[in-house]
Design a protein around this motif. Structure first.
Motif, PDB file in Angstrom:
ATOM      1  N   ILE A   2     -54.624 -13.567 -35.324  1.00 32.85           N
ATOM      2  CA  ILE A   2     -55.679 -14.672 -33.723  1.00 32.85           C
ATOM      3  C   ILE A   2     -56.243 -13.107 -33.144  1.00 32.85           C
ATOM      4  O   ILE A   2     -56.129 -11.217 -33.611  1.00 32.85           O
ATOM      5  CB  ILE A   2     -53.935 -14.400 -31.875  1.00 32.85           C
ATOM      6  N   MET A   3     -57.411 -13.568 -33.348  1.00 35.64           N
ATOM      7  CA  MET A   3     -58.259 -11.971 -32.934  1.00 35.64           C
ATOM      8  C   MET A   3     -59.427 -12.354 -31.516  1.00 35.64           C
ATOM      9  O   MET A   3     -59.321 -12.964 -30.943  1.00 35.64           O
ATOM     10  CB  MET A   3     -59.743 -12.612 -34.232  1.00 35.64           C
ATOM     11  N   GLU A   4     -58.978 -10.748 -31.648  1.00 33.00           N
ATOM     12  CA  GLU A   4     -59.289 -10.879 -29.639  1.00 33.00           C
ATOM     13  C   GLU A   4     -60.389  -9.584 -30.154  1.00 33.00           C
ATOM     14  O   GLU A   4     -60.135  -8.739 -30.231  1.00 33.00           O
ATOM     15  CB  GLU A   4     -58.386 -10.251 -29.048  1.00 33.00           C
ATOM     16  N   VAL A   5     -61.272 -10.051 -29.043  1.00 34.82           N
ATOM     17  CA  VAL A   5     -63.313  -9.482 -29.198  1.00 34.82           C
ATOM     18  C   VAL A   5     -62.677  -8.648 -27.859  1.00 34.82           C
ATOM     19  O   VAL A   5     -62.390  -9.402 -26.910  1.00 34.82           O
ATOM     20  CB  VAL A   5     -64.184 -10.046 -29.482  1.00 34.82           C
ATOM     21  N   ASN A   6     -63.490  -7.942 -28.087  1.00 37.00           N
ATOM     22  CA  ASN A   6     -63.041  -6.903 -26.376  1.00 37.00           C
ATOM     23  C   ASN A   6     -64.877  -5.902 -26.759  1.00 37.00           C
ATOM     24  O   ASN A   6     -64.729  -4.666 -26.694  1.00 37.00           O
ATOM     25  CB  ASN A   6     -62.120  -5.611 -26.276  1.00 37.00           C
ATOM     26  N   PRO A  70     -56.593  -7.127 -34.564  1.00 34.35           N
ATOM     27  CA  PRO A  70     -56.596  -8.719 -35.027  1.00 34.35           C
ATOM     28  C   PRO A  70     -54.835  -8.456 -34.726  1.00 34.35           C
ATOM     29  O   PRO A  70     -54.179  -7.196 -34.862  1.00 34.35           O
ATOM     30  CB  PRO A  70     -56.383  -8.301 -36.549  1.00 34.35           C
ATOM     31  N   GLN A  71     -54.506  -9.695 -34.477  1.00 30.95           N
ATOM     32  CA  GLN A  71     -52.689  -9.135 -34.014  1.00 30.95           C
ATOM     33  C   GLN A  71     -52.383 -10.065 -35.240  1.00 30.95           C
ATOM     34  O   GLN A  71     -52.684 -11.433 -35.051  1.00 30.95           O
ATOM     35  CB  GLN A  71     -52.900  -9.783 -32.704  1.00 30.95           C
ATOM     36  N   LEU A  72     -51.627  -9.283 -35.730  1.00 32.95           N
ATOM     37  CA  LEU A  72     -50.892 -10.544 -36.790  1.00 32.95           C
ATOM     38  C   LEU A  72     -49.156 -10.996 -36.283  1.00 32.95           C
ATOM     39  O   LEU A  72     -48.661 -10.713 -35.640  1.00 32.95           O
ATOM     40  CB  LEU A  72     -50.014  -9.021 -37.852  1.00 32.95           C
ATOM     41  N   PRO A 112     -47.525  -3.820 -33.060  1.00 30.32           N
ATOM     42  CA  PRO A 112     -45.914  -4.799 -33.931  1.00 30.32           C
ATOM     43  C   PRO A 112     -46.327  -3.858 -35.474  1.00 30.32           C
ATOM     44  O   PRO A 112     -45.311  -3.138 -35.454  1.00 30.32           O
ATOM     45  CB  PRO A 112     -45.942  -5.233 -33.336  1.00 30.32           C
ATOM     46  N   PHE A 113     -47.152  -4.172 -35.901  1.00 28.38           N
ATOM     47  CA  PHE A 113     -47.403  -4.056 -37.094  1.00 28.38           C
ATOM     48  C   PHE A 113     -47.680  -2.489 -37.632  1.00 28.38           C
ATOM     49  O   PHE A 113     -47.083  -1.774 -38.391  1.00 28.38           O
ATOM     50  CB  PHE A 113     -49.395  -4.779 -37.833  1.00 28.38           C
ATOM     51  N   ILE A 114     -48.639  -1.268 -36.276  1.00 30.52           N
ATOM     52  CA  ILE A 114     -48.674  -0.035 -36.772  1.00 30.52           C
ATOM     53  C   ILE A 114     -46.779   0.559 -36.817  1.00 30.52           C
ATOM     54  O   ILE A 114     -46.601   1.889 -37.679  1.00 30.52           O
ATOM     55  CB  ILE A 114     -49.273   0.791 -35.450  1.00 30.52           C
ATOM     56  N   GLN A 115     -46.233   0.424 -36.050  1.00 31.92           N
ATOM     57  CA  GLN A 115     -45.047   0.551 -35.727  1.00 31.92           C
ATOM     58  C   GLN A 115     -44.375   0.349 -37.024  1.00 31.92           C
ATOM     59  O   GLN A 115     -43.624   1.480 -37.812  1.00 31.92           O
ATOM     60  CB  GLN A 115     -44.238  -0.317 -34.424  1.00 31.92           C
ATOM     61  N   GLN A 116     -44.414  -0.932 -37.642  1.00 36.10           N
ATOM     62  CA  GLN A 116     -43.703  -1.417 -38.812  1.00 36.10           C
ATOM     63  C   GLN A 116     -44.224  -0.401 -40.184  1.00 36.10           C
ATOM     64  O   GLN A 116     -42.950   0.127 -40.875  1.00 36.10           O
ATOM     65  CB  GLN A 116     -43.989  -2.636 -38.939  1.00 36.10           C
ATOM     66  N   MET A 117     -45.238  -0.381 -39.930  1.00 40.75           N
ATOM     67  CA  MET A 117     -46.247   0.596 -41.144  1.00 40.75           C
ATOM     68  C   MET A 117     -45.681   1.854 -40.644  1.00 40.75           C
ATOM     69  O   MET A 117     -44.980   3.019 -41.836  1.00 40.75           O
ATOM     70  CB  MET A 117     -47.566   0.984 -41.329  1.00 40.75           C
ATOM     71  N   GLY A 118     -45.335   2.432 -39.610  1.00 42.50           N
ATOM     72  CA  GLY A 118     -44.441   4.260 -39.180  1.00 42.50           C
ATOM     73  C   GLY A 118     -43.418   3.749 -39.852  1.00 42.50           C
ATOM     74  O   GLY A 118     -43.115   5.130 -40.827  1.00 42.50           O
TER      75      GLY A 118
END
Length: 377
Positions: A2-6, A70-72, A112-118
């Motif tokens: 899902i793509m969120e434009v801001n 980008p929301q995975l 959530p993805f960034i936390q998993q990469m950490g």
């Protein structure tokens, strides 16, 4: 994905930085001030043909102007994590690190993805490039910490924010900064009001007994592993108190048997046994040490690698919950590395050096060698 434009917040921020009014921006791109106002409040978006002019006006790339997030999905996060995890056994650490950092930049707004990469960095930093383990820990744990801080400071998800805070505290422990841990978490044991009780009760009030049972099962499954970790960590504090150490091991082993940890979460149970072995070695309790060591080798030899999180006849309603985890049914660390480390620590740790000449050691050493050579399935 899902793509969120801001674009709205970007325009507001850029105007303020450049001291530009809405009217000045409107005049430049040839629209009304009201149109700019609607863009900034999210009521509408600029026509696609105006994007190059807007980006050029603020000296931005179009991607930066859109500030897309980008929301995975959970399954996408699981797949990326597991792919990178496997890469540590097939590619040089430098290449994995390059891929990892590229993905972090690309999905920096997917918290959530960034936390998993950490977590991936924490679980595999010894396989990343560096002079030695100490150098790698200092560099990459600090990098993981910054990812958790980014999540904690930016996510609106309260559960994710709490997890990020606790993971940040864990990195501070690894970085030997105990006072910063206490500043971040506080000094008192927090009062715990488990949300799972409330969720299950709500389902029960709706006469949905099956969902209520599934909530309690997933909660008990999690807490069983957490409780096992408590025993493990507490053991390491009791080396100078043999009586309490022995009683803690007895209770921990009974707890593990009740929840069948050797099959449901063998890695957590093996860590408990490992802590027991090291403590007994320091206390020079040779007879008991070899009893526990024999049990450790037996559990390790019967553990299938890669280990997969699963239920059993009792925990028969947790599969849907496991599917929602960012790591899915997979354990977060590379199976090959974990299995070899569980073998190596017994074969090489200096704490056990004095016991390797004992005749009881030889059959255990042979069995450990077979486990190491067999590798993960």
């Amino acid at each position: 994905m899902i793509m969120e434009v801001n674009i709205g917040p970007v325009l507001i921020n850029q105007r303020k930085q450049h001291h530009i009014t809405q009217q000045q921006l409107a005049d430049f791109v040839g629209v009304s001030k009201a149109a700019v106002s609607k863009w900034e409040t999210g009521q509408s978006y600029p026509d696609i043909t105006l994007l190059p002019s807007l980006a050029a006006y603020f000296n931005l790339q179009i991607d930066d102007l859109l500030d897309y997030e980008p929301q995975l999905s959970t399954s996408e996060i699981q797949n990326i994590y597991n792919t990178l995890k496997k890469s540590f056994t097939t590619e040089p650490g430098e290449e994995v690190l390059t891929k990892l950092r590229s993905l972090i930049r690309r999905y920096y707004a997917c918290y959530p993805f960034i936390q998993q990469m950490g977590l991936l960095i924490l679980n595999h930093f010894t396989s990343l490039p560096g002079k030695d383990v100490a150098d790698k820990q200092a560099r990459y744990v600090a990098e993981a910490r910054q990812l958790f801080i980014h999540v904690r400071e930016n996510t609106d998800d309260t559960t994710l924010k709490l997890n990020a805070r606790n993971l940040e505290a864990y990195t501070l422990i690894l970085l030997h900064k105990p006072q910063e841990v206490l500043t971040l978490l506080g000094t008192a044991t927090p009062t715990y009001l488990p949300a799972e009780n409330l969720i299950a009760t709500a389902y029960q009030m709706q006469h949905d007994t099956e969902k209520a049972q599934a909530v309690y099962q997933s909660a008990m499954y999690q807490h069983a592993s957490v409780g096992m970790n408590y025993f493990t960590n507490y053991l390491t504090l009791l080396t100078a108190d043999p009586a309490k150490f022995t009683e803690t091991y007895r209770r921990g082993k009974a707890y593990a048997e009740v929840f069948k940890m050797a099959t449901l979460n063998p890695l957590v149970y093996l860590n408990f046994l490992l802590a027991t072995i090291m403590g007994l070695a320091q206390q020079q309790q040779t007879t008991v040490l070899f009893q526990v060591l024999t049990h450790y080798v037996d559990v390790l030899s019967h553990t299938e690698f890669p280990p997969v999180l699963h239920g059993d006849a009792y925990f028969d309603q947790i599969d849907d919950w496991l599917d929602t985890l960012d790591s899915g049914h997979q354990t977060p660390r590379n199976a090959t590395m974990v299995q070899q480390q569980l073998v190596d620590i017994i074969q090489q740790d200096p704490t056990l050096a004095a016991y390797r000449s004992d005749k009881r050691w030889l059959p255990l050493a042979r069995k450990l060698k077979e486990v190491g050579q067999h590798g993960p399935q």
